[in-house]
Write a protein that holds these residues in place. Sequence first.
Motif, short mmCIF file in Angstrom:
data_model
loop_
_atom_site.label_atom_id
_atom_site.label_comp_id
_atom_site.label_asym_id
_atom_site.label_seq_id
_atom_site.Cartn_x
_atom_site.Cartn_y
_atom_site.Cartn_z
N UNK A 1 7.51 -4.94 8.35
CA UNK A 1 8.23 -4.41 9.51
C UNK A 1 7.62 -3.10 9.99
N UNK A 2 7.87 -2.82 11.27
CA UNK A 2 7.51 -1.52 11.83
C UNK A 2 8.71 -0.95 12.56
N UNK A 3 8.77 0.37 12.58
CA UNK A 3 9.92 1.01 13.19
C UNK A 3 9.54 2.25 13.97
N UNK A 4 10.50 2.68 14.77
CA UNK A 4 10.40 3.95 15.47
C UNK A 4 11.58 4.83 15.05
N UNK A 5 11.27 6.06 14.77
CA UNK A 5 12.28 7.06 14.44
C UNK A 5 12.07 8.25 15.35
N UNK B 1 6.49 4.08 12.21
CA UNK B 1 6.48 3.90 10.76
C UNK B 1 6.19 2.44 10.42
N UNK B 2 5.55 2.24 9.28
CA UNK B 2 5.20 0.90 8.83
C UNK B 2 5.67 0.65 7.40
N UNK B 3 6.18 -0.52 7.19
CA UNK B 3 6.50 -0.97 5.83
C UNK B 3 5.39 -1.92 5.42
N UNK B 4 4.81 -1.66 4.27
CA UNK B 4 3.58 -2.34 3.90
C UNK B 4 3.76 -3.63 3.15
N UNK B 5 5.02 -4.03 2.91
CA UNK B 5 5.23 -5.26 2.17
C UNK B 5 6.63 -5.78 2.44
N UNK C 1 12.64 3.77 3.45
CA UNK C 1 12.12 2.44 3.14
C UNK C 1 10.80 2.14 3.84
N UNK C 2 10.26 3.11 4.56
CA UNK C 2 8.96 2.94 5.20
C UNK C 2 7.89 3.69 4.42
N UNK C 3 6.68 3.13 4.44
CA UNK C 3 5.61 3.62 3.58
C UNK C 3 4.60 4.51 4.27
N UNK C 4 4.35 4.26 5.55
CA UNK C 4 3.34 5.03 6.26
C UNK C 4 3.93 5.52 7.58
N UNK C 5 3.47 6.70 7.99
CA UNK C 5 4.00 7.34 9.20
C UNK C 5 2.87 7.88 10.07
N UNK C 6 3.13 7.89 11.37
CA UNK C 6 2.23 8.56 12.29
C UNK C 6 2.58 10.03 12.39
N UNK C 7 1.81 10.74 13.20
CA UNK C 7 2.00 12.18 13.35
C UNK C 7 3.08 12.52 14.37
N UNK C 8 3.46 11.57 15.19
CA UNK C 8 4.53 11.80 16.16
C UNK C 8 4.02 12.11 17.55
N UNK C 9 4.85 11.81 18.54
CA UNK C 9 4.55 12.14 19.93
C UNK C 9 5.82 12.69 20.58
#
Length: 125
Positions: A33-37, A97-101, A111-119
Amino acid sequence: QVQLVESGGGLVQAGGSLRLSCATSGRTFGMGAMGWFRQAPGKDREFVAAISWSGGRSYYADSVSGRFTISRDNAKNTVSLQMNSLKPGDTAVYYCAARLWGNSVPTVKDDYDSWGQGTQVTVSS
């Protein structure tokens, strides 16, 4: 490892629209899954929207439901957030954000594993 880079933020008047994009790279095979926060000054990072790997399931915070739409293009390794009818209360830094599995679609940031720097998204009244 997966890298995420957001783009598309900016300044818009209330009632306007913006489209955020998140480009992923690295070990994206099998990513879930991928998400936005988003995080406003002085507040905790809060859930906005999330989408399953296939795109068949999506979830939204009550505050954005009906105004925001999340989508993904796995062939291009991108996820987008179309934001319409923007309000000053939507002003925040938006993070991809990304969940890797797995097959779940979390709405909790831990519950998310990787994140961007934000905009930054700023909505003026």
